[in-house]
Enzyme design. Sequence first.
Site, PDB file in Angstrom:
ATOM      1  CG  ASP A   1      41.269 -22.264   0.969  1.00 38.14           C
ATOM      2  OD1 ASP A   1      42.481 -22.373   1.250  1.00 38.14           O
ATOM      3  OD2 ASP A   1      40.444 -23.154   1.211  1.00 38.14           O
ATOM      4  CG  HIS A   2      45.801 -19.419   4.385  1.00 42.02           C
ATOM      5  ND1 HIS A   2      44.958 -20.107   5.218  1.00 42.02           N
ATOM      6  CD2 HIS A   2      47.034 -19.910   4.643  1.00 42.02           C
ATOM      7  CE1 HIS A   2      45.652 -20.968   5.945  1.00 42.02           C
ATOM      8  NE2 HIS A   2      46.926 -20.871   5.614  1.00 42.02           N
TER       9      HIS A   2
ATOM     10  CG  HIS B   1      42.985 -24.816   4.197  1.00 37.43           C
ATOM     11  ND1 HIS B   1      42.574 -23.606   3.708  1.00 37.43           N
ATOM     12  CD2 HIS B   1      43.147 -24.634   5.545  1.00 37.43           C
ATOM     13  CE1 HIS B   1      42.501 -22.727   4.701  1.00 37.43           C
ATOM     14  NE2 HIS B   1      42.838 -23.328   5.821  1.00 37.43           N
TER      15      HIS B   1
HETATM   16  C1  BG6 Z   1      43.983 -22.434   9.265  1.00 33.54           C
HETATM   17  C2  BG6 Z   1      43.444 -23.347  10.310  1.00 33.54           C
HETATM   18  O1  BG6 Z   1      43.019 -22.175   8.276  1.00 33.54           O
HETATM   19  O2  BG6 Z   1      45.130 -23.020   8.656  1.00 33.54           O
HETATM   20  C3  BG6 Z   1      44.493 -23.651  11.351  1.00 33.54           C
HETATM   21  O3  BG6 Z   1      42.307 -22.748  10.933  1.00 33.54           O
HETATM   22  C4  BG6 Z   1      45.747 -24.174  10.690  1.00 33.54           C
HETATM   23  O4  BG6 Z   1      44.016 -24.593  12.307  1.00 33.54           O
HETATM   24  C5  BG6 Z   1      46.199 -23.270   9.564  1.00 33.54           C
HETATM   25  O5  BG6 Z   1      46.764 -24.250  11.683  1.00 33.54           O
HETATM   26  C6  BG6 Z   1      47.335 -23.884   8.786  1.00 33.54           C
HETATM   27  O6  BG6 Z   1      47.828 -22.968   7.847  1.00 33.54           O
HETATM   28  P1  BG6 Z   1      49.320 -23.043   7.321  1.00 33.54           P
HETATM   29  O7  BG6 Z   1      49.420 -21.967   6.295  1.00 33.54           O
HETATM   30  O8  BG6 Z   1      50.216 -22.821   8.515  1.00 33.54           O
HETATM   31  O9  BG6 Z   1      49.527 -24.423   6.764  1.00 33.54           O
END
Ligand code: BG6
Length: 490
Positions: free
Chosen positions: A179-180, A242
Amino acid sequence: MEPTTFVLFGATGDLAKRKIYPALYNLFVDGKLPQSFSLVGLGRREWTDESFRANVEQSLRQFSRREANDAELVKRFVDAFRYCVLDIGRKEDYQKLLRLIEQREEALGAPPNRMFYLSVGPEFFEPIAANIQDSGLGSAQGWKRLVIEKPFGHDLPSARDLNLKLSKAFDEQEIFRIDHYLGKPMVQKLGSLQQANPVIQALWTNRYIANVQITANETVGVEERAGYYDHIGAVRDMFQNHLLQLLMMAAIHLPHDSTSEKVRFKKKKIMEALEPVQKQEVGASVIRGQYEAGTVQGKPVVGYTSEPGIAPDSMNDTFIAARLLIEDSYWRGVPFYIRTGKRLAEKSTRIVVEFKEPIKAASETSEEGATPNLLIFEIGPNEGITLQLNTKDLEHEGEFKPVHIDIDLLGGQDNVPEAYENLIFDALRGDSTFFAHWDEVELSWQWVQPLLDAFEENLIPLHSYAAGSYGPAESDALLAQDGYHWWFDV
Ligand code: BG6
Protein backbone atom coordinates in the site's frame (compact mmCIF):
# COMPACT_ATOMS: atom_id res chain seq x y z
CA MET A 1 21.49 -8.02 2.95
CA GLU A 2 21.07 -11.46 1.46
CA PRO A 3 21.72 -12.09 -2.25
CA THR A 4 18.47 -11.69 -4.15
CA THR A 5 17.00 -12.34 -7.57
CA PHE A 6 14.26 -9.81 -8.24
CA VAL A 7 11.76 -11.36 -10.66
CA LEU A 8 9.60 -8.64 -12.10
CA PHE A 9 6.33 -9.52 -13.84
CA GLY A 10 5.11 -6.57 -15.89
CA ALA A 11 8.61 -5.29 -16.64
CA THR A 12 7.47 -3.36 -19.73
CA GLY A 13 4.62 -1.64 -17.89
CA ASP A 14 4.01 1.85 -16.65
CA LEU A 15 4.45 1.24 -12.93
CA ALA A 16 7.81 -0.41 -13.50
CA LYS A 17 8.94 2.53 -15.61
CA ARG A 18 7.71 5.29 -13.31
CA LYS A 19 8.28 3.78 -9.90
CA ILE A 20 10.11 0.46 -9.68
CA TYR A 21 13.26 1.09 -11.77
CA PRO A 22 13.81 4.57 -10.33
CA ALA A 23 13.32 3.20 -6.80
CA LEU A 24 15.82 0.40 -7.40
CA TYR A 25 18.31 2.82 -8.91
CA ASN A 26 18.04 5.19 -5.95
CA LEU A 27 18.62 2.27 -3.59
CA PHE A 28 21.61 1.25 -5.68
CA VAL A 29 23.11 4.75 -5.53
CA ASP A 30 22.53 4.85 -1.77
CA GLY A 31 24.25 1.46 -1.35
CA LYS A 32 21.01 -0.17 -0.20
CA LEU A 33 20.73 -3.03 -2.68
CA PRO A 34 22.14 -6.44 -1.80
CA GLN A 35 25.78 -6.90 -2.88
CA SER A 36 24.65 -9.73 -5.06
CA PHE A 37 21.56 -8.52 -6.87
CA SER A 38 20.09 -9.65 -10.12
CA LEU A 39 16.86 -8.66 -11.84
CA VAL A 40 14.90 -10.63 -14.41
CA GLY A 41 12.25 -8.59 -16.20
CA LEU A 42 9.27 -10.43 -17.70
CA GLY A 43 6.81 -9.31 -20.31
CA ARG A 44 5.05 -10.38 -23.47
CA ARG A 45 6.93 -7.96 -25.67
CA GLU A 46 9.81 -9.36 -27.70
CA TRP A 47 12.51 -7.30 -26.02
CA THR A 48 16.16 -8.30 -25.73
CA ASP A 49 18.43 -7.71 -22.74
CA GLU A 50 19.80 -4.67 -24.59
CA SER A 51 16.46 -3.09 -25.44
CA PHE A 52 15.26 -3.80 -21.89
CA ARG A 53 18.27 -2.03 -20.40
CA ALA A 54 17.84 0.90 -22.77
CA ASN A 55 14.24 1.26 -21.61
CA VAL A 56 15.27 1.10 -17.98
CA GLU A 57 17.95 3.77 -18.53
CA GLN A 58 15.36 5.97 -20.17
CA SER A 59 13.04 5.60 -17.19
CA LEU A 60 15.84 6.56 -14.79
CA ARG A 61 16.58 9.71 -16.72
CA GLN A 62 12.91 10.64 -16.66
CA PHE A 63 11.76 9.61 -13.20
CA SER A 64 14.65 8.98 -10.84
CA ARG A 65 15.13 11.14 -7.74
CA ARG A 66 18.90 10.74 -8.10
CA GLU A 67 20.62 12.06 -11.21
CA ALA A 68 21.18 9.32 -13.76
CA ASN A 69 23.83 11.07 -15.84
CA ASP A 70 26.89 9.13 -14.73
CA ALA A 71 27.06 6.61 -17.60
CA GLU A 72 29.49 4.35 -15.75
CA LEU A 73 27.23 4.13 -12.69
CA VAL A 74 24.08 3.55 -14.72
CA LYS A 75 25.83 0.82 -16.67
CA ARG A 76 26.88 -0.95 -13.48
CA PHE A 77 23.27 -0.81 -12.33
CA VAL A 78 21.65 -2.17 -15.51
CA ASP A 79 24.32 -4.87 -15.94
CA ALA A 80 22.33 -6.86 -13.37
CA PHE A 81 19.23 -6.78 -15.61
CA ARG A 82 18.05 -9.62 -17.87
CA TYR A 83 14.87 -9.89 -19.90
CA CYS A 84 12.75 -12.94 -20.60
CA VAL A 85 9.65 -13.13 -22.78
CA LEU A 86 6.88 -14.76 -20.77
CA ASP A 87 3.23 -15.53 -21.41
CA ILE A 88 1.63 -15.66 -17.97
CA GLY A 89 -0.58 -18.62 -18.88
CA ARG A 90 2.14 -20.79 -20.54
CA LYS A 91 3.65 -23.38 -18.24
CA GLU A 92 6.71 -23.89 -20.50
CA ASP A 93 7.64 -20.24 -20.12
CA TYR A 94 8.06 -20.73 -16.37
CA GLN A 95 10.50 -23.57 -17.04
CA LYS A 96 12.47 -21.29 -19.32
CA LEU A 97 12.43 -18.66 -16.57
CA LEU A 98 13.58 -21.17 -13.98
CA ARG A 99 16.56 -22.12 -16.15
CA LEU A 100 17.52 -18.49 -16.65
CA ILE A 101 17.30 -17.73 -12.92
CA GLU A 102 19.31 -20.81 -12.03
CA GLN A 103 22.01 -19.83 -14.52
CA ARG A 104 22.19 -16.37 -13.00
CA GLU A 105 22.35 -17.71 -9.46
CA GLU A 106 25.09 -20.09 -10.46
CA ALA A 107 27.10 -17.40 -12.22
CA LEU A 108 26.86 -15.16 -9.16
CA GLY A 109 27.33 -17.98 -6.66
CA ALA A 110 24.07 -16.86 -5.05
CA PRO A 111 21.51 -18.96 -3.15
CA PRO A 112 17.98 -19.20 -4.60
CA ASN A 113 16.45 -16.24 -2.75
CA ARG A 114 13.73 -15.00 -5.07
CA MET A 115 11.49 -12.01 -4.80
CA PHE A 116 8.54 -12.17 -7.21
CA TYR A 117 7.17 -8.71 -7.83
CA LEU A 118 3.78 -8.72 -9.60
CA SER A 119 3.41 -5.39 -11.36
CA VAL A 120 0.46 -6.71 -13.36
CA GLY A 121 -3.35 -6.60 -13.25
CA PRO A 122 -4.98 -8.38 -10.29
CA GLU A 123 -6.52 -11.01 -12.58
CA PHE A 124 -2.99 -12.38 -13.06
CA PHE A 125 -2.05 -12.71 -9.36
CA GLU A 126 -3.51 -16.13 -8.92
CA PRO A 127 -2.27 -17.83 -12.14
CA ILE A 128 1.22 -16.43 -11.60
CA ALA A 129 1.37 -17.62 -7.99
CA ALA A 130 0.14 -21.08 -9.03
CA ASN A 131 2.68 -21.31 -11.85
CA ILE A 132 5.51 -20.23 -9.56
CA GLN A 133 4.50 -23.06 -7.27
CA ASP A 134 4.04 -25.70 -9.99
CA SER A 135 7.23 -24.87 -11.89
CA GLY A 136 9.52 -25.22 -8.88
CA LEU A 137 10.50 -21.53 -9.04
CA GLY A 138 9.63 -21.17 -5.39
CA SER A 139 12.60 -23.37 -4.47
CA ALA A 140 12.74 -24.70 -0.93
CA GLN A 141 16.51 -24.06 -0.73
CA GLY A 142 16.36 -20.31 -0.30
CA TRP A 143 13.56 -17.91 0.57
CA LYS A 144 10.76 -16.71 -1.65
CA ARG A 145 8.62 -13.60 -1.38
CA LEU A 146 5.62 -12.35 -3.29
CA VAL A 147 5.12 -8.60 -3.67
CA ILE A 148 1.74 -7.48 -4.95
CA GLU A 149 -0.02 -4.18 -5.40
CA LYS A 150 -3.60 -3.22 -4.82
CA PRO A 151 -6.37 -3.91 -5.69
CA PHE A 152 -6.51 -6.90 -3.41
CA GLY A 153 -9.98 -8.06 -4.36
CA HIS A 154 -13.03 -6.13 -5.44
CA ASP A 155 -15.09 -6.72 -2.31
CA LEU A 156 -14.98 -8.95 0.75
CA PRO A 157 -15.77 -12.29 -0.94
CA SER A 158 -13.35 -11.73 -3.84
CA ALA A 159 -10.57 -10.64 -1.48
CA ARG A 160 -11.06 -13.78 0.60
CA ASP A 161 -11.08 -15.91 -2.51
CA LEU A 162 -7.86 -14.33 -3.78
CA ASN A 163 -6.17 -14.77 -0.44
CA LEU A 164 -7.12 -18.42 -0.30
CA LYS A 165 -5.64 -19.00 -3.75
CA LEU A 166 -2.40 -17.15 -3.01
CA SER A 167 -2.01 -18.98 0.26
CA LYS A 168 -1.68 -22.25 -1.65
CA ALA A 169 1.64 -21.03 -3.06
CA PHE A 170 2.88 -18.54 -0.43
CA ASP A 171 2.64 -18.33 3.35
CA GLU A 172 1.32 -15.11 4.88
CA GLN A 173 4.81 -14.07 6.01
CA GLU A 174 6.02 -14.46 2.41
CA ILE A 175 3.36 -12.11 1.00
CA PHE A 176 4.17 -8.40 0.90
CA ARG A 177 1.03 -6.43 0.01
CA ILE A 178 2.07 -2.97 -1.05
CA ASP A 179 0.00 0.00 0.00
CA HIS A 180 2.17 2.83 -1.22
CA TYR A 181 0.74 5.18 1.43
CA LEU A 182 2.52 3.05 4.03
CA GLY A 183 5.79 3.84 2.29
CA LYS A 184 5.36 7.60 2.54
CA PRO A 185 7.99 9.02 4.91
CA MET A 186 5.52 10.97 7.02
CA VAL A 187 3.26 7.94 7.47
CA GLN A 188 6.24 5.91 8.60
CA LYS A 189 7.00 8.62 11.17
CA LEU A 190 3.47 8.68 12.55
CA GLY A 191 3.71 5.69 14.84
CA SER A 192 7.24 6.44 15.98
CA LEU A 193 6.45 10.05 16.87
CA GLN A 194 4.01 8.87 19.46
CA GLN A 195 6.08 5.82 20.41
CA ALA A 196 9.21 7.80 21.25
CA ASN A 197 7.66 10.91 22.78
CA PRO A 198 5.90 10.69 26.13
CA VAL A 199 4.39 14.15 25.61
CA ILE A 200 2.58 13.02 22.48
CA GLN A 201 1.80 9.63 24.02
CA ALA A 202 0.10 11.29 26.95
CA LEU A 203 -2.10 13.34 24.66
CA TRP A 204 -3.01 10.50 22.29
CA THR A 205 -6.38 9.64 23.83
CA ASN A 206 -9.99 10.70 23.95
CA ARG A 207 -9.20 12.71 27.06
CA TYR A 208 -7.45 15.38 25.01
CA ILE A 209 -8.33 14.76 21.38
CA ALA A 210 -11.63 16.05 20.05
CA ASN A 211 -11.50 14.59 16.54
CA VAL A 212 -9.10 13.41 13.84
CA GLN A 213 -9.45 14.47 10.20
CA ILE A 214 -7.84 12.46 7.43
CA THR A 215 -7.91 14.03 4.00
CA ALA A 216 -6.58 12.81 0.65
CA ASN A 217 -7.74 15.36 -1.87
CA GLU A 218 -6.70 15.22 -5.51
CA THR A 219 -6.98 17.69 -8.36
CA VAL A 220 -6.73 15.09 -11.10
CA GLY A 221 -9.84 13.58 -12.63
CA VAL A 222 -10.28 10.10 -13.98
CA GLU A 223 -7.44 10.63 -16.51
CA GLU A 224 -6.91 7.71 -18.90
CA ARG A 225 -8.21 5.19 -16.39
CA ALA A 226 -11.94 5.40 -17.15
CA GLY A 227 -12.28 1.65 -17.73
CA TYR A 228 -10.77 0.90 -14.34
CA TYR A 229 -12.09 3.77 -12.28
CA ASP A 230 -15.73 3.62 -13.32
CA HIS A 231 -16.00 0.15 -11.74
CA ILE A 232 -14.03 1.05 -8.67
CA GLY A 233 -14.85 4.52 -7.42
CA ALA A 234 -13.21 6.43 -4.60
CA VAL A 235 -14.33 3.92 -2.00
CA ARG A 236 -12.35 1.03 -3.49
CA ASP A 237 -9.57 3.07 -5.09
CA MET A 238 -8.54 5.07 -2.03
CA PHE A 239 -10.75 4.53 1.00
CA GLN A 240 -10.65 0.79 1.60
CA ASN A 241 -6.87 0.72 1.41
CA HIS A 242 -4.89 3.97 1.69
CA LEU A 243 -7.24 5.88 3.97
CA LEU A 244 -8.03 3.07 6.34
CA GLN A 245 -4.28 2.45 6.57
CA LEU A 246 -3.82 6.12 7.50
CA LEU A 247 -6.50 5.74 10.14
CA MET A 248 -4.71 2.73 11.63
CA MET A 249 -1.37 4.52 11.64
CA ALA A 250 -2.87 7.64 13.24
CA ALA A 251 -4.74 5.72 15.94
CA ILE A 252 -2.01 3.24 16.81
CA HIS A 253 -0.37 3.15 20.26
CA LEU A 254 2.99 1.46 19.99
CA PRO A 255 5.12 0.17 22.80
CA HIS A 256 8.75 1.24 22.71
CA ASP A 257 10.08 -2.11 21.51
CA SER A 258 7.62 -2.68 18.69
CA THR A 259 8.33 -5.46 16.27
CA SER A 260 6.66 -5.85 12.92
CA GLU A 261 4.30 -8.42 14.50
CA LYS A 262 3.32 -5.99 17.24
CA VAL A 263 2.58 -3.20 14.80
CA ARG A 264 0.37 -5.48 12.76
CA PHE A 265 -1.32 -6.84 15.86
CA LYS A 266 -2.13 -3.32 17.04
CA LYS A 267 -3.45 -2.34 13.63
CA LYS A 268 -5.67 -5.38 13.59
CA LYS A 269 -7.02 -4.44 17.03
CA ILE A 270 -7.94 -0.99 15.75
CA MET A 271 -9.80 -2.43 12.79
CA GLU A 272 -11.62 -4.86 15.06
CA ALA A 273 -12.66 -1.99 17.29
CA LEU A 274 -14.14 0.03 14.43
CA GLU A 275 -17.85 0.40 14.96
CA PRO A 276 -19.49 -1.36 12.00
CA VAL A 277 -22.08 0.42 9.90
CA GLN A 278 -25.22 -1.32 8.78
CA LYS A 279 -26.18 -1.11 5.13
CA GLN A 280 -29.47 0.64 5.94
CA GLU A 281 -27.67 3.23 8.08
CA VAL A 282 -24.79 4.10 5.81
CA GLY A 283 -26.37 7.49 5.02
CA ALA A 284 -25.95 8.65 8.63
CA SER A 285 -22.17 8.59 8.49
CA VAL A 286 -21.12 8.35 4.84
CA ILE A 287 -21.35 10.90 2.03
CA ARG A 288 -20.71 9.97 -1.56
CA GLY A 289 -20.24 12.43 -4.37
CA GLN A 290 -19.45 12.83 -8.04
CA TYR A 291 -17.86 15.86 -9.66
CA GLU A 292 -19.58 18.16 -12.12
CA ALA A 293 -17.91 20.57 -14.49
CA GLY A 294 -15.92 23.32 -12.83
CA THR A 295 -12.56 25.03 -12.63
CA VAL A 296 -9.58 23.35 -11.04
CA GLN A 297 -6.65 25.61 -10.30
CA GLY A 298 -7.71 28.05 -12.98
CA LYS A 299 -8.45 25.41 -15.63
CA PRO A 300 -12.00 24.61 -16.77
CA VAL A 301 -12.72 20.88 -16.69
CA VAL A 302 -15.67 18.71 -17.66
CA GLY A 303 -17.86 16.79 -15.25
CA TYR A 304 -17.26 13.12 -14.51
CA THR A 305 -19.98 11.76 -16.79
CA SER A 306 -18.60 13.79 -19.71
CA GLU A 307 -15.13 12.29 -19.35
CA PRO A 308 -14.09 10.03 -22.23
CA GLY A 309 -15.00 6.42 -21.54
CA ILE A 310 -17.45 7.16 -18.70
CA ALA A 311 -21.11 6.21 -19.11
CA PRO A 312 -23.31 9.35 -19.19
CA ASP A 313 -25.52 7.86 -16.48
CA SER A 314 -22.67 6.56 -14.32
CA MET A 315 -23.42 6.55 -10.59
CA ASN A 316 -19.80 6.01 -9.66
CA ASP A 317 -18.43 7.81 -6.60
CA THR A 318 -15.51 10.15 -7.17
CA PHE A 319 -15.70 11.45 -3.60
CA ILE A 320 -16.35 9.90 -0.25
CA ALA A 321 -16.43 11.30 3.26
CA ALA A 322 -17.18 9.27 6.36
CA ARG A 323 -17.30 9.40 10.14
CA LEU A 324 -15.74 6.40 11.84
CA LEU A 325 -15.67 5.52 15.51
CA ILE A 326 -13.13 3.33 17.25
CA GLU A 327 -14.73 1.60 20.20
CA ASP A 328 -11.75 1.14 22.49
CA SER A 329 -10.60 2.78 25.69
CA TYR A 330 -8.28 5.19 23.87
CA TRP A 331 -10.63 6.49 21.25
CA ARG A 332 -14.21 6.01 22.43
CA GLY A 333 -16.16 9.16 21.52
CA VAL A 334 -13.53 10.62 19.15
CA PRO A 335 -14.82 10.85 15.58
CA PHE A 336 -12.32 10.06 12.84
CA TYR A 337 -13.42 11.91 9.72
CA ILE A 338 -12.05 10.63 6.45
CA ARG A 339 -12.47 12.07 2.99
CA THR A 340 -10.99 11.64 -0.43
CA GLY A 341 -11.95 12.68 -3.91
CA LYS A 342 -10.93 13.58 -7.43
CA ARG A 343 -11.08 17.04 -9.02
CA LEU A 344 -10.94 18.89 -5.74
CA ALA A 345 -9.44 22.31 -5.07
CA GLU A 346 -5.94 21.11 -4.25
CA LYS A 347 -3.73 18.07 -4.03
CA SER A 348 -3.23 17.48 -0.38
CA THR A 349 -2.92 14.48 1.89
CA ARG A 350 -2.96 15.41 5.56
CA ILE A 351 -4.04 14.35 8.99
CA VAL A 352 -5.26 16.98 11.42
CA VAL A 353 -5.58 16.10 15.08
CA GLU A 354 -7.86 18.60 16.82
CA PHE A 355 -7.46 18.88 20.57
CA LYS A 356 -10.19 19.50 23.11
CA GLU A 357 -10.39 22.74 25.00
CA PRO A 358 -10.75 21.45 28.56
CA ILE A 359 -10.33 24.74 30.42
CA LYS A 360 -12.82 26.51 28.24
CA ALA A 361 -15.29 23.70 28.72
CA ALA A 362 -14.81 23.64 32.50
CA SER A 363 -14.89 27.37 33.22
CA GLU A 364 -17.54 28.30 30.68
CA THR A 365 -15.81 31.65 30.32
CA SER A 366 -15.20 31.52 26.65
CA GLU A 367 -11.67 32.25 25.56
CA GLU A 368 -12.89 34.50 22.81
CA GLY A 369 -10.85 34.13 19.66
CA ALA A 370 -8.73 31.19 20.78
CA THR A 371 -8.66 28.44 18.18
CA PRO A 372 -8.26 24.79 19.11
CA ASN A 373 -4.76 23.36 19.27
CA LEU A 374 -4.01 21.25 16.25
CA LEU A 375 -1.31 18.81 15.30
CA ILE A 376 -1.07 18.74 11.53
CA PHE A 377 0.70 16.03 9.57
CA GLU A 378 1.32 17.03 5.97
CA ILE A 379 1.86 13.76 4.12
CA GLY A 380 1.97 14.97 0.55
CA PRO A 381 2.82 16.66 -1.73
CA ASN A 382 4.58 18.66 1.01
CA GLU A 383 5.82 16.93 4.11
CA GLY A 384 5.87 18.35 7.59
CA ILE A 385 4.39 18.42 11.05
CA THR A 386 3.02 21.59 12.56
CA LEU A 387 1.65 22.30 15.99
CA GLN A 388 -0.88 25.07 16.23
CA LEU A 389 -0.98 26.90 19.56
CA ASN A 390 -2.50 30.21 20.66
CA THR A 391 -0.70 33.28 21.84
CA LYS A 392 -1.86 36.72 22.94
CA ASP A 393 -1.39 39.42 20.41
CA LEU A 394 -0.20 42.33 22.53
CA GLU A 395 -0.44 44.78 19.68
CA HIS A 396 -4.15 44.09 19.22
CA GLU A 397 -5.57 44.50 22.70
CA GLY A 398 -4.49 41.09 23.82
CA GLU A 399 -6.56 39.08 21.36
CA PHE A 400 -5.60 35.49 20.81
CA LYS A 401 -3.91 34.51 17.62
CA PRO A 402 -2.73 31.13 16.43
CA VAL A 403 0.99 30.47 16.08
CA HIS A 404 2.49 27.58 14.18
CA ILE A 405 5.46 25.56 15.31
CA ASP A 406 7.05 23.44 12.64
CA ILE A 407 8.52 20.18 13.80
CA ASP A 408 11.33 18.99 11.61
CA LEU A 409 10.97 15.23 11.73
CA LEU A 410 12.81 14.59 8.51
CA GLY A 411 16.00 16.14 9.87
CA GLY A 412 16.18 18.91 7.28
CA GLN A 413 16.46 16.40 4.43
CA ASP A 414 14.82 17.68 1.29
CA ASN A 415 15.70 14.72 -0.91
CA VAL A 416 13.93 12.01 1.06
CA PRO A 417 13.40 8.50 -0.32
CA GLU A 418 10.11 7.95 -2.06
CA ALA A 419 7.46 5.49 -0.93
CA TYR A 420 8.53 2.78 -3.38
CA GLU A 421 12.15 3.00 -2.28
CA ASN A 422 11.22 2.51 1.36
CA LEU A 423 8.92 -0.39 0.54
CA ILE A 424 11.20 -2.23 -1.86
CA PHE A 425 14.08 -1.83 0.58
CA ASP A 426 11.95 -3.32 3.37
CA ALA A 427 10.77 -6.19 1.18
CA LEU A 428 14.37 -6.99 0.24
CA ARG A 429 15.23 -7.11 3.94
CA GLY A 430 12.13 -9.16 4.71
CA ASP A 431 10.71 -6.47 7.01
CA SER A 432 6.93 -6.48 6.69
CA THR A 433 6.10 -3.66 9.13
CA PHE A 434 4.87 -1.31 6.42
CA PHE A 435 2.96 -3.84 4.35
CA ALA A 436 -0.71 -4.68 4.69
CA HIS A 437 -1.28 -7.95 6.51
CA TRP A 438 -4.19 -10.08 5.36
CA ASP A 439 -6.03 -9.43 8.65
CA GLU A 440 -6.02 -5.69 7.97
CA VAL A 441 -7.12 -6.15 4.38
CA GLU A 442 -9.93 -8.48 5.34
CA LEU A 443 -11.16 -6.25 8.18
CA SER A 444 -11.02 -3.21 5.87
CA TRP A 445 -13.18 -4.93 3.29
CA GLN A 446 -15.48 -6.08 6.05
CA TRP A 447 -16.02 -2.50 7.19
CA VAL A 448 -16.46 -1.22 3.65
CA GLN A 449 -18.77 -3.97 2.37
CA PRO A 450 -22.04 -2.39 3.68
CA LEU A 451 -21.01 0.83 1.91
CA LEU A 452 -20.50 -1.03 -1.35
CA ASP A 453 -23.90 -2.67 -0.95
CA ALA A 454 -25.63 0.60 -0.09
CA PHE A 455 -24.00 2.33 -3.08
CA GLU A 456 -24.93 -0.55 -5.37
CA GLU A 457 -28.55 -0.49 -4.26
CA ASN A 458 -28.67 3.30 -4.29
CA LEU A 459 -29.69 3.49 -0.69
CA ILE A 460 -27.93 6.81 -0.24
CA PRO A 461 -27.85 9.86 -2.49
CA LEU A 462 -25.01 10.58 -4.88
CA HIS A 463 -24.30 14.26 -4.25
CA SER A 464 -22.74 16.37 -6.93
CA TYR A 465 -19.94 18.84 -6.34
CA ALA A 466 -18.29 21.36 -8.59
CA ALA A 467 -14.84 20.42 -9.80
CA GLY A 468 -12.38 22.66 -7.95
CA SER A 469 -14.39 22.67 -4.70
CA TYR A 470 -13.79 20.68 -1.51
CA GLY A 471 -16.54 18.20 -2.27
CA PRO A 472 -20.29 18.26 -1.70
CA ALA A 473 -21.74 20.55 0.96
CA GLU A 474 -23.03 17.43 2.75
CA SER A 475 -19.43 16.57 3.62
CA ASP A 476 -19.22 19.85 5.59
CA ALA A 477 -22.60 19.13 7.15
CA LEU A 478 -21.34 15.76 8.39
CA LEU A 479 -18.82 17.52 10.63
CA ALA A 480 -21.13 20.40 11.47
CA GLN A 481 -23.56 17.89 13.05
CA ASP A 482 -20.88 17.28 15.68
CA GLY A 483 -19.89 20.93 15.99
CA TYR A 484 -16.72 20.69 13.88
CA HIS A 485 -15.52 21.74 10.45
CA TRP A 486 -12.84 20.55 8.07
CA TRP A 487 -9.66 22.44 8.74
CA PHE A 488 -7.81 24.34 6.02
CA ASP A 489 -10.47 24.38 3.30
CA VAL A 490 -10.16 27.85 1.85
C1 BG6 B 1 -3.57 5.30 -6.28
C2 BG6 B 1 -4.93 5.48 -6.85
O1 BG6 B 1 -3.51 4.14 -5.48
O2 BG6 B 1 -3.23 6.43 -5.48
C3 BG6 B 1 -5.00 6.75 -7.67
O3 BG6 B 1 -5.27 4.36 -7.67
C4 BG6 B 1 -4.54 7.93 -6.85
O4 BG6 B 1 -6.32 6.98 -8.16
C5 BG6 B 1 -3.20 7.66 -6.20
O5 BG6 B 1 -4.43 9.05 -7.73
C6 BG6 B 1 -2.82 8.76 -5.24
O6 BG6 B 1 -1.52 8.56 -4.76
P1 BG6 B 1 -0.63 9.76 -4.25
O7 BG6 B 1 0.62 9.13 -3.76
O8 BG6 B 1 -0.42 10.68 -5.43
O9 BG6 B 1 -1.41 10.46 -3.17
